[in-house]
Write an enzyme that holds these catalytic residues in place. Structure first.
Site, PDB file in Angstrom:
ATOM      1  N   ALA A   1     -11.818  61.013 -41.206  1.00 45.08           N
ATOM      2  CA  ALA A   1     -12.367  61.684 -40.025  1.00 45.08           C
ATOM      3  C   ALA A   1     -11.996  63.172 -40.035  1.00 45.08           C
ATOM      4  O   ALA A   1     -10.933  63.540 -40.528  1.00 45.08           O
ATOM      5  CB  ALA A   1     -11.843  61.020 -38.757  1.00 45.08           C
ATOM      6  N   PRO A   2     -12.907  64.020 -39.536  1.00 46.42           N
ATOM      7  CA  PRO A   2     -14.159  63.706 -38.845  1.00 46.42           C
ATOM      8  C   PRO A   2     -15.366  63.504 -39.756  1.00 46.42           C
ATOM      9  O   PRO A   2     -16.458  63.235 -39.274  1.00 46.42           O
ATOM     10  CB  PRO A   2     -14.373  64.930 -37.958  1.00 46.42           C
ATOM     11  CG  PRO A   2     -13.788  66.053 -38.753  1.00 46.42           C
ATOM     12  CD  PRO A   2     -12.579  65.467 -39.441  1.00 46.42           C
TER      13      PRO A   2
ATOM     14  N   ASP B   1      -6.753  63.403 -48.082  1.00 46.33           N
ATOM     15  CA  ASP B   1      -6.575  64.599 -47.253  1.00 46.33           C
ATOM     16  C   ASP B   1      -5.633  64.176 -46.135  1.00 46.33           C
ATOM     17  O   ASP B   1      -6.056  63.723 -45.079  1.00 46.33           O
ATOM     18  CB  ASP B   1      -7.923  65.080 -46.719  1.00 46.33           C
ATOM     19  CG  ASP B   1      -7.818  66.408 -45.995  1.00 46.33           C
ATOM     20  OD1 ASP B   1      -7.200  67.330 -46.554  1.00 46.33           O
ATOM     21  OD2 ASP B   1      -8.332  66.515 -44.869  1.00 46.33           O
TER      22      ASP B   1
ATOM     23  N   CYS C   1      -3.780  70.670 -44.755  1.00 47.85           N
ATOM     24  CA  CYS C   1      -4.042  71.983 -44.165  1.00 47.85           C
ATOM     25  C   CYS C   1      -2.740  72.563 -43.627  1.00 47.85           C
ATOM     26  O   CYS C   1      -2.711  73.212 -42.587  1.00 47.85           O
ATOM     27  CB  CYS C   1      -5.113  71.906 -43.077  1.00 47.85           C
ATOM     28  SG  CYS C   1      -4.723  70.792 -41.717  1.00 47.85           S
TER      29      CYS C   1
ATOM     30  N   SER D   1     -16.172  65.678 -42.740  1.00 48.42           N
ATOM     31  CA  SER D   1     -16.648  66.818 -43.526  1.00 48.42           C
ATOM     32  C   SER D   1     -16.578  66.532 -45.020  1.00 48.42           C
ATOM     33  O   SER D   1     -17.528  66.803 -45.766  1.00 48.42           O
ATOM     34  CB  SER D   1     -15.839  68.075 -43.187  1.00 48.42           C
ATOM     35  OG  SER D   1     -14.457  67.882 -43.444  1.00 48.42           O
ATOM     36  N   LYS D   2     -15.477  65.952 -45.457  1.00 48.31           N
ATOM     37  CA  LYS D   2     -15.309  65.699 -46.891  1.00 48.31           C
ATOM     38  C   LYS D   2     -16.065  64.450 -47.329  1.00 48.31           C
ATOM     39  O   LYS D   2     -16.573  64.387 -48.452  1.00 48.31           O
ATOM     40  CB  LYS D   2     -13.820  65.611 -47.225  1.00 48.31           C
ATOM     41  CG  LYS D   2     -13.082  66.918 -46.919  1.00 48.31           C
ATOM     42  CD  LYS D   2     -11.587  66.782 -47.073  1.00 48.31           C
ATOM     43  CE  LYS D   2     -10.873  68.032 -46.582  1.00 48.31           C
ATOM     44  NZ  LYS D   2     -11.019  68.226 -45.111  1.00 48.31           N
TER      45      LYS D   2
ATOM     46  N   GLU E   1     -10.336  55.474 -41.793  1.00 49.39           N
ATOM     47  CA  GLU E   1      -9.719  56.242 -40.711  1.00 49.39           C
ATOM     48  C   GLU E   1      -8.871  55.310 -39.856  1.00 49.39           C
ATOM     49  O   GLU E   1      -9.335  54.248 -39.429  1.00 49.39           O
ATOM     50  CB  GLU E   1     -10.789  56.915 -39.849  1.00 49.39           C
ATOM     51  CG  GLU E   1     -10.251  57.686 -38.665  1.00 49.39           C
ATOM     52  CD  GLU E   1      -9.186  58.711 -39.039  1.00 49.39           C
ATOM     53  OE1 GLU E   1      -8.157  58.770 -38.341  1.00 49.39           O
ATOM     54  OE2 GLU E   1      -9.385  59.443 -40.033  1.00 49.39           O
TER      55      GLU E   1
END
Length: 477
Positions: free
Chosen positions: A124-125, A191, A244, A127-128, A146
């Protein structure tokens, strides 16, 4: 106003940043983040979408590590508020995505260009996940996992909006995949959940309450996740670990833990040449450690690993759950094919991937059979239709994922009508509806946006209620 903890500044200054770099880093933390998007190349031509933006007065700059990624120069022209309500976004033309977050998928496919079965462990959300689907051209299989129930709904919404058909969503703790799906995936993207230190340009409060204890607690979870991911990876497969955040405790030290746990099985795929200029952010290990001032972006970390070829595990030792679907019967398939002819849709190419449960008709991506029963699926593939006494009723998700294959029963809307459609309103077109019967595929710029039903001189809006949005607008001016 950006607030940065003095404890964080002291901590990060001890992790290899020279004094002048630290000054640049702190300066960039206080600058607004450049807005960016990625064109959804699954269903749209990148050149056409970028030309449309340029025609509306925008200057776009290519993101060097993402072939469909663009920064928007807001010094040239500012974006309108609520970009998510722009009909081009609602239609799935673009995904509003920070440029740095496009890097992990680029790294994954640089190391492994043609994976057939991919796990996005913390998806989520979306993008990847949608970026992976575009790289795979909707072929093969993506498992998008998720843990958060609330975020899972948003993940499905974005997958559906972008017309992704090769994904199955799972709702599980990523730490179970190593045991539940050992050596099942050609490529895995982790991620990882993280402290978010790199997001300070988007979230001014991200570093205000920073603490080392929180970093270390997150690092413990990340170490468990990366080991689980590696166990789920096939020999010869590729694992990308990304965050991130900026602290080495959540980045390099997590990667070092993986190397120590599997010293004979893992090698680093060096990312120094991933794109022009990548060496500016490459660590001695071959990872990318991106501080905001290096590329005028969010902070990000990306590492890529390959699993050394070994003898495969005995996968049959894993217990399986009962699966509630069955391949579609010959009779049901014949009837459904006949129904699809109303749209000029030839489903022969996907016939072997169509399943049914009671009155539901589903498309499941190839490769799902090996995972059935190993882990609980939340939403699998694409729900195509439901049967009823008078025939079938096509699903919105099917129209978005496969509508570009429909040859008939299409009705093109203009920009204002498209706004009305996304607002949930019925359409009263100026054009005649005499040649239309019952269900129609509603399109904008020759691409599907949903389904409607001809009722006299109007098209009844069949957009799912949860997709209705207030404030849709058609122009970026």
């Amino acid at each position: 106003m950006t607030k940065i903890s003095e404890n964080f500044i002291q901590h990060i200054s001890q992790q290899g940043l020279a004094p002048d770099e630290l000054e640049s880093f702190l300066s960039y933390c206080k600058k607004p983040l450049r807005r960016s998007f990625r064109v959804n190349s699954l269903h749209f031509e990148t050149s056409s979408i970028t030309q449309d933006w340029q025609n509306q007065g925008y200057q776009l700059n290519s993101v060097p590590w993402a072939k469909d990624g663009y920064w928007i120069d807001e010094d040239h022209k500012a974006l309108p508020a609520g970009l998510g309500n722009y009909i081009g976004h609602q239609q799935g033309q673009i995904y509003i995505q920070e440029a740095s977050s496009m890097l992990p998928v680029t790294a994954l496919f640089a190391a492994n260009p043609n994976p057939q079965k991919v796990l996005d462990m913390a998806a989520a959300p979306g993008s990847k996940t949608t970026q992976i689907a575009a790289m795979m051209d909707n072929k093969g299989l993506i498992i998008a996992n998720e843990l958060s129930s609330s975020r899972l709904k948003g993940l499905f919404s974005n997958v559906q909006r972008c017309g992704v058909s090769n994904v199955c969503l799972t709702h599980a703790d990523g730490r179970v995949f190593g045991d539940k799906t050992p050596e099942q995936f050609d490529a895995i993207l982790l991620d990882a959940p993280c402290g978010g230190e790199g997001t300070v340009r988007k979230d001014p409060d991200a570093l205000e309450a920073w603490s080392l204890d929180s970093v270390l607690a997150m690092s413990k979870i990340q170490r468990e996740l990366i080991c689980s991911a590696f166990k789920a990876l096939k020999p010869g497969g590729t694992l990308v670990y990304s965050t991130c955040t900026l602290s080495q405790e959540e980045n390099q030290k997590v990667c070092q833990h993986l190397l120590e746990q599997f010293p004979e099985q893992v090698t680093v795929f060096n990312l120094e040449n991933l794109f022009a200029g990548a060496s500016k952010a490459t660590t001695k290990e071959g990872y990318l450690h991106i501080f905001p001032h290096i590329f005028d972006s969010e902070g990000f970390f990306v590492a890529c690993f390959t699993k050394v070829m070994t003898e495969p595990l005995d996968k049959e030792s894993v217990s399986k759950r009962k699966f509630p679907f069955a391949p579609i019967s010959v009779k049901e398939l014949t009837n459904f094919k006949s129904y699809c002819e109303h749209f000029g849709w030839n489903i022969s190419d996907i016939a072997n991937s169509i399943w049914q449960r009671n009155n539901e008709i589903w498309y499941f991506p190839s490769g799902i059979q090996d995972l059935i029963g190993r882990i609980k699926m939340d939403r699998m593939g694409v729900k195509l239709a439901e049967s009823h006494k008078k025939g079938y009723r096509l699903e919105h998700q099917a129209a978005i994922a496969f509508g570009d294959q429909f040859k008939t029963a299409q009705f093109e809307l203009n920009a204002q009508e498209t706004c009305d459609f996304f607002l949930g309103r019925d359409i009263y077109p100026d054009a005649s509806l005499d040649n239309y019967q019952a269900e129609v595929l509603v399109t904008f710029n020759q691409q599907p946006i949903g389904l409607g039903k001809k009722v006299s001189n109007r098209i009844k809006n069949n957009l799912p209620r949860d997709l209705v949005r207030d404030g849709s607008f058609s122009s970026l001016n």
